[in-house]
Design a protein around this motif. Structure first.
Motif, PDB file in Angstrom:
ATOM      1  N   UNK A  94      18.097  10.717  -5.068  1.00  0.00           N
ATOM      2  CA  UNK A  94      17.416   9.517  -4.952  1.00  0.00           C
ATOM      3  C   UNK A  94      16.215   9.563  -5.709  1.00  0.00           C
ATOM      4  N   UNK A  95      16.078   8.393  -6.671  1.00  0.00           N
ATOM      5  CA  UNK A  95      14.718   8.313  -7.390  1.00  0.00           C
ATOM      6  C   UNK A  95      14.209   7.044  -7.313  1.00  0.00           C
ATOM      7  N   UNK A  96      12.689   6.669  -6.872  1.00  0.00           N
ATOM      8  CA  UNK A  96      12.196   5.518  -6.694  1.00  0.00           C
ATOM      9  C   UNK A  96      11.788   5.238  -8.022  1.00  0.00           C
ATOM     10  N   UNK A  97      12.160   3.646  -8.521  1.00  0.00           N
ATOM     11  CA  UNK A  97      11.999   3.266 -10.061  1.00  0.00           C
ATOM     12  C   UNK A  97      10.751   2.638 -10.045  1.00  0.00           C
ATOM     13  N   UNK A  98      10.717   1.311  -9.418  1.00  0.00           N
ATOM     14  CA  UNK A  98       9.595   0.556  -9.600  1.00  0.00           C
ATOM     15  C   UNK A  98       9.728  -0.547  -8.421  1.00  0.00           C
ATOM     16  N   UNK A 116       0.743  -1.316  -0.050  1.00  0.00           N
ATOM     17  CA  UNK A 116      -0.088   0.156  -0.005  1.00  0.00           C
ATOM     18  C   UNK A 116       0.911   1.400   0.138  1.00  0.00           C
ATOM     19  N   UNK A 117       2.177   1.182   0.134  1.00  0.00           N
ATOM     20  CA  UNK A 117       2.908   2.348   0.265  1.00  0.00           C
ATOM     21  C   UNK A 117       3.367   2.669  -1.232  1.00  0.00           C
ATOM     22  N   UNK A 118       3.259   4.114  -1.376  1.00  0.00           N
ATOM     23  CA  UNK A 118       3.247   4.639  -2.629  1.00  0.00           C
ATOM     24  C   UNK A 118       4.683   5.206  -2.967  1.00  0.00           C
ATOM     25  N   UNK A 119       5.072   5.543  -4.213  1.00  0.00           N
ATOM     26  CA  UNK A 119       6.387   5.960  -4.481  1.00  0.00           C
ATOM     27  C   UNK A 119       6.721   7.023  -3.612  1.00  0.00           C
ATOM     28  N   UNK A 120       5.866   8.087  -3.703  1.00  0.00           N
ATOM     29  CA  UNK A 120       5.929   9.426  -2.856  1.00  0.00           C
ATOM     30  C   UNK A 120       6.190   9.306  -1.480  1.00  0.00           C
ATOM     31  N   UNK A 121       5.305   8.312  -1.123  1.00  0.00           N
ATOM     32  CA  UNK A 121       5.484   8.095   0.546  1.00  0.00           C
ATOM     33  C   UNK A 121       6.733   7.283   0.962  1.00  0.00           C
ATOM     34  N   UNK A 122       7.353   6.458   0.114  1.00  0.00           N
ATOM     35  CA  UNK A 122       8.527   5.871   0.112  1.00  0.00           C
ATOM     36  C   UNK A 122       9.696   6.657   0.334  1.00  0.00           C
ATOM     37  N   UNK A 123       9.669   7.546  -0.797  1.00  0.00           N
ATOM     38  CA  UNK A 123      10.705   8.587  -1.011  1.00  0.00           C
ATOM     39  C   UNK A 123      10.662   9.484   0.412  1.00  0.00           C
ATOM     40  N   UNK A 124       9.598   9.999   0.686  1.00  0.00           N
ATOM     41  CA  UNK A 124       9.660  11.174   1.780  1.00  0.00           C
ATOM     42  C   UNK A 124       9.958  10.275   3.001  1.00  0.00           C
ATOM     43  N   UNK A 125       9.749   9.080   3.392  1.00  0.00           N
ATOM     44  CA  UNK A 125      10.109   8.584   4.747  1.00  0.00           C
ATOM     45  C   UNK A 125      11.407   7.908   4.622  1.00  0.00           C
ATOM     46  N   UNK A 126      11.850   7.632   3.527  1.00  0.00           N
ATOM     47  CA  UNK A 126      13.290   7.158   3.682  1.00  0.00           C
ATOM     48  C   UNK A 126      14.332   8.202   3.845  1.00  0.00           C
ATOM     49  N   UNK A 127      14.095   9.544   3.160  1.00  0.00           N
ATOM     50  CA  UNK A 127      15.031  10.602   3.136  1.00  0.00           C
ATOM     51  C   UNK A 127      14.818  11.387   4.784  1.00  0.00           C
ATOM     52  N   UNK A 128      13.733  11.184   5.320  1.00  0.00           N
ATOM     53  CA  UNK A 128      13.331  11.836   6.528  1.00  0.00           C
ATOM     54  C   UNK A 128      14.025  10.871   7.457  1.00  0.00           C
ATOM     55  N   UNK A 129      13.877   9.817   7.755  1.00  0.00           N
ATOM     56  CA  UNK A 129      14.271   8.828   8.703  1.00  0.00           C
ATOM     57  C   UNK A 129      15.692   8.301   8.399  1.00  0.00           C
TER      58      UNK A 129
END
Length: 362
Positions: A229-233, A208-221
């Motif tokens: 960083x770019x989320x691909x697939x 259920x985690x989207x690309x945008x959510x993944x990138x935002x939380x990875x960078x913040x945490x």
């Protein structure tokens, strides 16, 4: 004939990986953990292949240094003799013929394999196969008229072909000849290859985690640079509620991520590794293209024969990729394994070639 060091390394690496895989199976290590271990071993093997090539170059330099050192010691041990102006011409010529260390290195460098001069030819339509691109070039481009010599031509993924020229001058001529040819201008385009950014795979993330959510939380945490960083697939995981995500990173950020070992994400720690996956066709089981672009016949991934699929195979294992490599390039690879084996010599060599095309900025 004495086998080259890289061939010896391929044999030793294959044997070692086979033994390690067998030990992991006997130890009842979980499939996911076994894959992680095998992936790290593959990365190590690809590094070893590169180091063998570097070692050969360093060994040559050491030999030259030893020879120069011996010559210097001999000169120091020999009493200096003042040569009169009327020295014989033969003696003067011998003095002029003595090479400095820089000249020896320069001469040695000329005997090293020349750098590769490669162009990629792209089809402008997705449905065009590599074989069609190659046939079109052979039919429409006159290399003798352009005065261009090529060393190698091979099919790669996404309908492209790679052409290696004899020199950088020939490479420039080839690019101009293809791109200026009106007969193929609407269908093909030639470019210089660009190195790709390194990629990382992150395991077992909720679907259920989207690309945008993944990138935002990875960078913040994890104190990462979101612009690097770019989320691909995503890739399906064995658990239906989970998936694996592949991200792309700038070289320095990639090194930081690998150094961390794991990344924090919400209330969990994500396992990760570098993501390098050679393109292999699931129809003919050879490397360099995918099944939708394949013009070959369907073969069994276990024995390489036609007429049946892997689960139905009762034949002795024989890798079709290693068999093809032995026939085309006299590699001497062991073929007694399925093409899907993670310690397949052809697979390891593909990994080495792929990593050469990745920008690690080192």
């Amino acid at each position: 004939m004495v086998p080259l060091p890289i061939f010896k390394l391929a044999g030793v690496t294959t044997a070692a990986l086979t033994k390690i895989t067998a030990v992991l199976l006997k130890a009842r290590v979980s499939s996911d953990n076994r894959k992680l271990v095998q992936a790290e071993l593959e990365t190590l093997a690809s590094v070893l292949f590169d180091k063998v090539e570097e070692n050969g170059s360093l060994k040559a330099k050491v030999e030259l240094l030893q020879a120069e050192n011996a010559a210097l010691q001999e000169q120091l041990a020999t009493p200096r003799i003042q040569i009169p102006p009327s020295a014989p011409p033969e003696q003067a010529q011998r003095q002029q013929a003595q090479k400095s260390y820089a000249k020896i290195l320069k001469g040695k460098a000329k005997r090293r394999p020349p750098p590769r001069h490669v162009s990629l030819v792209y089809p402008k339509f997705r449905e065009t196969s590599s074989e069609e691109v190659k046939d079109t070039l052979i039919r429409e481009v006159d290399l003798s008229k352009a005065k261009v010599g090529i060393k190698n031509i091979r099919k790669i993924s996404k309908g492209r072909i790679a052409i290696e020229c004899r020199s950088n001058k020939d490479l420039g001529k080839l690019l101009d000849e293809i791109n200026a040819n009106q007969k193929i201008a609407d269908t093909l385009e030639a470019k210089l290859p660009v190195k790709k950014l390194p990629q990382v795979i992150l395991y077992d993330i909720d679907r259920v985690v989207s690309k945008e959510q993944l990138l935002t939380k990875l960078t913040a945490e994890n104190e990462l640079d979101g612009n690097a960083i770019k989320v691909l697939f995503s890739i399906r995981a064995r658990t239906q509620q989970k998936c694996h995500w592949v991200i792309e990173a700038q070289p320095q950020e990639f090194k930081r991520i690998l150094k961390k070992g794991k990344l924090s994400f919400e209330w969990s720690r994500l396992s990760l590794r570098e993501f390098v996956r050679p393109t292999r066709c699931y129809k003919c089981n050879e490397y360099g293209h995918i099944s939708t672009k394949c013009v070959g016949k369907e073969t069994c991934p276990k024995c390489g024969e036609e007429g049946h699929k892997g689960p139905d195979c009762v034949n002795q294992h024989k890798c079709i990729a290693c068999t093809a490599a032995n026939a085309k390039f006299q590699k001497g690879y062991d073929t007694g394994h399925p093409v899907t084996e993670s310690n397949c010599p052809s697979y390891l060599q593909e990994m080495v070639e792929l990593k050469k095309r990745i920008n690690y900025a080192s």
